[in-house]
Each structure stands twice: as structure tokens, then as C-alpha cells.
Design a protein around this motif. Structure first.
Motif, PDB file in Angstrom:
ATOM      1  N   SER A 118       0.831  -1.212   0.000  1.00 38.51           N
ATOM      2  CA  SER A 118       0.000   0.000   0.000  1.00 38.51           C
ATOM      3  C   SER A 118       0.864   1.260   0.000  1.00 38.51           C
ATOM      4  O   SER A 118       1.677   1.464   0.908  1.00 38.51           O
ATOM      5  CB  SER A 118      -0.902   0.022   1.235  1.00 38.51           C
ATOM      6  OG  SER A 118      -1.440   1.331   1.411  1.00 38.51           O
ATOM      7  N   PRO A 119       0.661   2.159  -0.985  1.00 38.02           N
ATOM      8  CA  PRO A 119       1.432   3.409  -0.986  1.00 38.02           C
ATOM      9  C   PRO A 119       1.063   4.315   0.185  1.00 38.02           C
ATOM     10  O   PRO A 119       1.875   5.138   0.614  1.00 38.02           O
ATOM     11  CB  PRO A 119       1.067   4.055  -2.329  1.00 38.02           C
ATOM     12  CG  PRO A 119      -0.272   3.476  -2.677  1.00 38.02           C
ATOM     13  CD  PRO A 119      -0.283   2.086  -2.116  1.00 38.02           C
ATOM     14  N   GLY A 135     -12.991   0.626   6.104  1.00 34.57           N
ATOM     15  CA  GLY A 135     -12.328  -0.633   5.757  1.00 34.57           C
ATOM     16  C   GLY A 135     -11.035  -0.433   4.997  1.00 34.57           C
ATOM     17  O   GLY A 135     -10.676  -1.251   4.137  1.00 34.57           O
ATOM     18  N   LYS A 136     -10.318   0.658   5.298  1.00 32.98           N
ATOM     19  CA  LYS A 136      -9.087   0.925   4.552  1.00 32.98           C
ATOM     20  C   LYS A 136      -7.897   0.978   5.499  1.00 32.98           C
ATOM     21  O   LYS A 136      -8.034   1.271   6.688  1.00 32.98           O
ATOM     22  CB  LYS A 136      -9.200   2.268   3.809  1.00 32.98           C
ATOM     23  CG  LYS A 136     -10.282   2.263   2.735  1.00 32.98           C
ATOM     24  CD  LYS A 136     -10.229   3.542   1.926  1.00 32.98           C
ATOM     25  CE  LYS A 136     -11.335   3.506   0.870  1.00 32.98           C
ATOM     26  NZ  LYS A 136     -11.160   4.550  -0.144  1.00 32.98           N
ATOM     27  N   ASP A 188      -7.372   8.794   7.779  1.00 29.78           N
ATOM     28  CA  ASP A 188      -6.612   8.058   6.809  1.00 29.78           C
ATOM     29  C   ASP A 188      -5.139   8.428   6.923  1.00 29.78           C
ATOM     30  O   ASP A 188      -4.735   8.995   7.946  1.00 29.78           O
ATOM     31  CB  ASP A 188      -7.163   8.265   5.394  1.00 29.78           C
ATOM     32  CG  ASP A 188      -7.103   9.707   4.860  1.00 29.78           C
ATOM     33  OD1 ASP A 188      -6.394  10.558   5.395  1.00 29.78           O
ATOM     34  OD2 ASP A 188      -7.750   9.938   3.826  1.00 29.78           O
ATOM     35  N   SER A 189      -4.358   8.158   5.865  1.00 33.93           N
ATOM     36  CA  SER A 189      -2.903   8.338   5.995  1.00 33.93           C
ATOM     37  C   SER A 189      -2.530   9.777   6.344  1.00 33.93           C
ATOM     38  O   SER A 189      -1.594  10.011   7.102  1.00 33.93           O
ATOM     39  CB  SER A 189      -2.190   7.893   4.708  1.00 33.93           C
ATOM     40  OG  SER A 189      -2.575   8.684   3.598  1.00 33.93           O
ATOM     41  N   TYR A 240      -7.644  -2.152  -8.890  1.00 37.96           N
ATOM     42  CA  TYR A 240      -8.883  -2.842  -8.505  1.00 37.96           C
ATOM     43  C   TYR A 240      -9.723  -3.171  -9.746  1.00 37.96           C
ATOM     44  O   TYR A 240     -10.372  -4.214  -9.814  1.00 37.96           O
ATOM     45  CB  TYR A 240      -9.702  -1.981  -7.553  1.00 37.96           C
ATOM     46  CG  TYR A 240      -9.152  -1.879  -6.136  1.00 37.96           C
ATOM     47  CD1 TYR A 240      -8.151  -2.739  -5.689  1.00 37.96           C
ATOM     48  CD2 TYR A 240      -9.628  -0.922  -5.259  1.00 37.96           C
ATOM     49  CE1 TYR A 240      -7.649  -2.642  -4.402  1.00 37.96           C
ATOM     50  CE2 TYR A 240      -9.138  -0.825  -3.962  1.00 37.96           C
ATOM     51  CZ  TYR A 240      -8.147  -1.685  -3.539  1.00 37.96           C
ATOM     52  OH  TYR A 240      -7.659  -1.593  -2.266  1.00 37.96           O
TER      53      TYR A 240
END
Ligand SMILES: N[C@@H](CCC(=O)N[C@@H](CS)C(=O)NCC(=O)O)C(=O)O
Length: 202
Positions: free
Chosen positions: A9-10, A51-52, A66-67, A111
Motif C-alpha cells: 500500500s502506498p 475498511g481501509k 486516513d494516511s 482494482y
């Protein structure tokens, strides 16, 4: 802290590069996670309703995602200095958003061809995602090279992770063509110990 993690995952890689640059990899335990929108698998849906990954479980507060939230949090907690004061901050955040947008479009292309059922795949839709990447890379080549020469920040890290993901998953699209300045920078950046220690080959 626990970091829900996948080496491919980036977005996870951004967090890992920050931890390496800050000398703080011992502050997190990595929890392997894998899945997709169609099959969440071991993705932390209880911790992140989207869900990430990445998701960062903390002892003293709710799980972060998130990131960009996680990197801001860790940068503050570790005093890493990877988000500069304003006004340079606005450039750093815009470059980070541009790089994350490249990663998002690239993950959607992945995806489309490897997760979506074959009968409903759309080459036109994937090509439209690539157009976003193409425009963003052209913008970086023409507007951001000077920023890339400045002090290390999360904009540069996010871009390094996005380009690493393009090399890993979409190498056949030849993103370096007609972008000599960015191509040269990307080689130098990929040699940083924090980059060599992370990502699909780290
Ligand atoms: N905007 C999010 C994007 C995270 C993301 O898309 N992660 C992917 C892995 S590269 C994921 O967890 N995908 C699972 C899904 O979409 O269901 C961030 O910056 O953290």
C-alpha cells in the motif's frame, strides 16, 4: 501503537517512511491486513468503518485514519518536523494531496483489473483514472521540481510513495516519458534508506 499494514500500500508506506525518517519504527507494532472493497478480508473494518489501511490504533484515543491524519498525528507526536510552518505548509499539503490522488487513481486502476469481476471491467474508466495521474505528473514536472529540492517533507514522501506504486503496479504506462526532471529526482529519492526499507521490496 498498532499500525494496520500492507507492504504494497502506498498510503501505508507514507506512514512507514515517516517512522523511519523519525527513527521511531519501534513505536508501532505492525498488524498485517489485506482485502479489497469486494472482500474486506483482514482489513480493520471494526477500527475504520471505511475498511481501509493504514489505520493507527492508539492506547490513549480512537483509532486514526486516513494516511494524512496519521502522518499529521505522528509528525506532531514524534516532533519529526516533516510538516513545515506556513506558508510552506500549504505547498507541502497540496503536493501531498496531489501525490495521494495519484496513488488513489492507481489503486482504482489496480482494482478495476484485479478485483472487479471481468464482465464489468471498463478500460475507458481505467484510462480516465490514468488521465488524472498523467495530468498530476505533468503538473509536478512543471511546477514542483523546486519544492522537491527543498527540505524533506510529507509532500515529497507521499510523491515518492506514489511513484514507487506506479513502478510496482503500472510500469507499462511509462510515466517517466517526457518528465526528465521528475524521473531524475525519483531515482535519488528512491535511494533514501527510509524508502529502501519500505514498500513492496522493502
Ligand atoms: N485516503 C486513504 C486511502 C487508503 C486506501 O485506499 N488504502 C487501500 C490500500 S492501498 C485500502 O485499504 N483499500 C481497501 C478498500 O478500499 O476497501 C488514505 O490516505 O489512507
Amino acid at each position: 501503537m498498532k499500525l494496520y499494514h500492507s507492504a504494497t500500500s502506498p498510503f501505508v508506506r507514507k506512514v512507514m517512511v515517516l517512522l523511519h525518517e523519525a527513527g521511531a519504527t519501534d513505536r508501532v507494532t505492525l498488524i498485517p491486513a489485506a482485502g479489497s472493497p469486494l472482500d474486506p478480508g483482514t482489513l480493520p473494518v471494526e477500527r475504520n468503518p471505511l475498511g481501509k489501511i493504514p489505520a493507527l490504533e492508539r492506547a490513549d484515543g480512537p483509532t486514526l485514519y486516513d494516511s494524512r491524519v496519521i502522518t499529521r498525528y505522528l509528525d506532531t507526536a514524534l516532533e519529526a518536523g516533516l510538516y513545515p510552518p506556513a506558508p510552506r505548509l500549504w505547498d507541502t499539503l497540496t503536493l501531498e494531496a496531489t501525490a495521494d490522488g495519484i496513488s488513489e487513481a492507481a489503486v482504482l486502476i489496480r482494482y478495476e483489473f484485479h478485483v472487479r469481476p471481468e464482465a464489468s471491467r471498463s478500460v475507458a474508466w481505467a484510462d480516465a483514472q490514468w488521465q488524472k495521474i498523467d495530468r498530476a505528473l505533468t503538473a509536478v514536472e512543471s511546477q514542483w521540481i523546486a519544492h522537491l529540492s527543498g527540505p524533506l517533507d510529507l509532500g515529497q514522501i507521499a510523491l515518492g510513495c506514489a511513484l514507487g506504486y506506479l513502478d510496482f503496479r503500472l510500469d507499462d504506462r511509462n510515466w517517466r516519458t517526457s518528465r526528465p526532471a521528475l524521473a531524475a529526482r525519483s531515482i535519488a529519492f528512491a535511494d533514501r534508506p527510509a524508502m529502501l526499507a519500505t514498500g513492496p521490496n522493502g
